[in-house]
Design a protein around this motif. Structure first.
Motif, short mmCIF file in Angstrom:
data_model
loop_
_atom_site.label_atom_id
_atom_site.label_comp_id
_atom_site.label_asym_id
_atom_site.label_seq_id
_atom_site.Cartn_x
_atom_site.Cartn_y
_atom_site.Cartn_z
N ASP A 1 -9.30 1.47 -3.43
CA ASP A 1 -7.96 1.87 -3.87
C ASP A 1 -7.31 2.89 -2.94
N VAL A 2 -7.81 2.99 -1.70
CA VAL A 2 -7.22 3.82 -0.67
C VAL A 2 -6.78 2.94 0.50
N LEU A 3 -7.76 2.24 1.10
CA LEU A 3 -7.44 1.25 2.13
C LEU A 3 -7.67 -0.18 1.65
N GLY A 4 -8.46 -0.34 0.63
CA GLY A 4 -8.71 -1.65 0.04
C GLY A 4 -8.73 -1.54 -1.47
N SER B 1 -7.58 -5.98 18.70
CA SER B 1 -7.86 -6.82 17.54
C SER B 1 -6.62 -6.83 16.66
N ARG B 2 -6.16 -8.04 16.27
CA ARG B 2 -4.94 -8.16 15.49
C ARG B 2 -5.21 -8.99 14.24
N TYR B 3 -4.74 -8.50 13.10
CA TYR B 3 -4.95 -9.24 11.85
C TYR B 3 -3.96 -8.80 10.78
N ARG B 4 -3.81 -9.64 9.76
CA ARG B 4 -3.02 -9.31 8.57
C ARG B 4 -3.95 -9.11 7.38
N THR B 5 -3.52 -8.24 6.48
CA THR B 5 -4.27 -8.02 5.25
C THR B 5 -3.34 -7.36 4.24
N SER B 6 -3.85 -7.08 3.06
CA SER B 6 -3.11 -6.34 2.03
C SER B 6 -3.85 -5.04 1.76
N MET B 7 -3.07 -3.96 1.59
CA MET B 7 -3.65 -2.65 1.35
C MET B 7 -2.95 -1.97 0.18
N PRO B 8 -3.65 -1.07 -0.51
CA PRO B 8 -2.97 -0.28 -1.53
C PRO B 8 -1.86 0.56 -0.92
N GLU B 9 -0.80 0.76 -1.67
CA GLU B 9 0.30 1.58 -1.20
C GLU B 9 -0.20 3.00 -0.93
N SER B 10 0.21 3.57 0.22
CA SER B 10 -0.22 4.90 0.61
C SER B 10 0.78 5.44 1.63
N PRO B 11 0.66 6.71 2.03
CA PRO B 11 1.59 7.21 3.05
C PRO B 11 1.59 6.37 4.32
N MET B 12 0.46 5.75 4.66
CA MET B 12 0.37 5.04 5.93
C MET B 12 1.01 3.65 5.91
N ALA C 1 3.63 2.81 3.21
CA ALA C 1 4.83 2.74 2.37
C ALA C 1 5.41 4.13 2.21
N GLU C 2 6.72 4.22 2.28
CA GLU C 2 7.37 5.52 2.18
C GLU C 2 7.58 5.88 0.72
N GLY C 3 7.11 7.08 0.36
CA GLY C 3 7.35 7.59 -0.98
C GLY C 3 6.52 6.93 -2.06
N GLY C 4 5.34 6.39 -1.69
CA GLY C 4 4.49 5.75 -2.69
C GLY C 4 4.03 6.73 -3.75
N ASP C 5 4.02 6.30 -5.02
CA ASP C 5 3.58 7.15 -6.13
C ASP C 5 2.12 6.84 -6.43
N ARG C 6 1.21 7.74 -6.02
CA ARG C 6 -0.22 7.48 -6.19
C ARG C 6 -0.68 7.65 -7.63
N ALA C 7 0.20 8.10 -8.51
CA ALA C 7 -0.20 8.27 -9.90
C ALA C 7 -0.11 6.97 -10.68
N THR C 8 0.56 5.98 -10.15
CA THR C 8 0.72 4.71 -10.85
C THR C 8 -0.46 3.80 -10.55
N ALA C 9 -0.49 2.63 -11.17
CA ALA C 9 -1.52 1.63 -10.88
C ALA C 9 -1.42 1.20 -9.42
N VAL C 10 -2.53 0.75 -8.88
CA VAL C 10 -2.58 0.37 -7.48
C VAL C 10 -1.63 -0.79 -7.20
N ARG C 11 -0.76 -0.59 -6.22
CA ARG C 11 0.13 -1.65 -5.78
C ARG C 11 -0.20 -1.95 -4.32
N THR C 12 -0.25 -3.21 -3.98
CA THR C 12 -0.63 -3.57 -2.62
C THR C 12 0.58 -3.88 -1.76
#
Length: 346
Positions: A178-181, A207-218, A220-231
């Motif tokens: 729930d931080v990077l994965g 190395s180049r790849y696509r993936t999905s990550m939880p919203e974080s400062p790195m 998404a701008e202004g992500g609210d970490r108090a809510t449920a994990v959004r990818t």
């Protein structure tokens, strides 16, 4: 953890000597000598005549540490034991007890290769450096807001282990839930391009790849970490060398960069320097949030990396590490690069 043989350690330290290694932040070298350790060798760093001068930390006279000395008039480094003075070339220019002023030709210390770039002082211990510094074009790019360069605490691990920890793209949901994965939802990254993992002739791995990550400062701008994990869907461009690892993340918010370079203190001790930068959320007041987020990731990795056995990577041919394909391709290619560069394994 069992230690590698003395022969393996000596081989590793010798093979790392030709590369440029970071040893100190430029801002930390002022008007006093500073002692650093690189590949088990103590070095005295000073500024003489406006240049960085790096010498083995041993006076030519009776072997006292030059880093205990003084800089005189910004021109010479004076040993505290008997006052021998060395100029920026390492030549002794004054011996106070010699009233006749005669100085033996052998009264000199070796000047090591050094340079300043990216806010760091770099040293090469070999007679001739091999290659250039790790690529870091974002440093001079005004589009990127850059945090202060940070020196981290020493890890009990080798440089290749730290590089591989940052290069490994399949551990996120396990080590950084729930931080990077997303916890319990491991993803196999989608490799990009005809050659998603490539190694250049000058020793740079991408190395180049696509993936999905939880919203974080790195990502998404202004992500609210108090809510449920959004990818968030992201694209990674990783760039690794023998002693550096750059993670570049492209998301809808913009581009964020984590630039890590590593000082091999010994075969099993490493200091890392990190600079974070981004093209969005450019308010310096938010820098501390970014640093805390990154440090949390590092501490999660540290526990794992310091537990890995053996200290030095076993050679690929030994099959001690059971790599999987396609999952571990970046790690396999990095180890191949190390072996091609002559950095020996156990």
């Amino acid at each position: 953890m069992s230690s590698p043989s003395p022969e393996a350690v000596a081989g590793y330290l010798s093979a790392m000597r030709p590369f440029w290694h970071p040893v100190l932040r430029s801002a930390d070298l002022t008007d006093r000598p500073v002692r650093v350790v690189l590949l088990d060798e103590a070095i005295s760093l000073t500024r003489l005549d406006g240049e960085v001068a790096a010498f083995p930390d041993v006076c030519r006279h009776l072997g006292a540490a030059l880093s205990l000395g003084d800089v005189v008039d910004g021109r010479v480094l004076r040993c505290r034991y008997h006052g021998w003075q060395y100029d920026k070339t390492g030549r002794c220019v004054e011996i106070p007890l010699r009233g006749d002023g005669k100085i033996p030709a052998q009264a000199r210390v070796r000047r090591l290769h050094s340079q300043e770039r990216y806010g760091l002082i770099w040293v090469c211990l070999a007679d001739e450096p091999q290659g250039d510094l790790p690529p870091y074009p974002e440093y001079d790019d005004p589009e990127f807001h850059k945090n202060e360069l940070v020196r981290h605490a020493e890890w009990r691990a080798s440089v290749p282990r730290l590089v591989m920890a940052a290069l490994d793209d399949t551990h996120f949901s396990w080590v950084h839930p729930d931080v990077l994965g997303v916890a319990g939802q491991p993803l196999l990254p989608q490799r990009l391009g005809e050659q998603p993992v490539a190694v250049s002739a000058d020793g740079v791995l991408t190395s180049r790849y696509r993936t999905s990550m939880p919203e974080s400062p790195m990502v998404a701008e202004g992500g609210d970490r108090a809510t449920a994990v959004r990818t968030v869907d992201v694209e990674f461009h990783n760039v690794a060398t023998v002693n550096s690892m750059k993670n570049v993340i492209h998301s809808a918010a913009g581009v964020s960069v984590t630039w890590n370079v590593y000082q091999p203190v010994s075969h099993d001790r490493t200091i890392s320097f990190t600079q974070l930068s981004r093209t969005y959320d450019r308010d310096p007041a938010h820098d501390q949030l970014w640093e805390e987020f990154n440090l949390g990731i590092k501490e999660q990795d540290r526990e794992i990396v310091e537990s890995q056995q053996p200290w030095l990577l076993p050679p690929l041919r030994a099959q001690v590490i059971l790599y999987l394909r396609p999952e571990d391709v970046p790690l396999v290619e990095f180890q191949k690069l190390m072996e091609r560069l002559g950095v020996p394994q156990l």
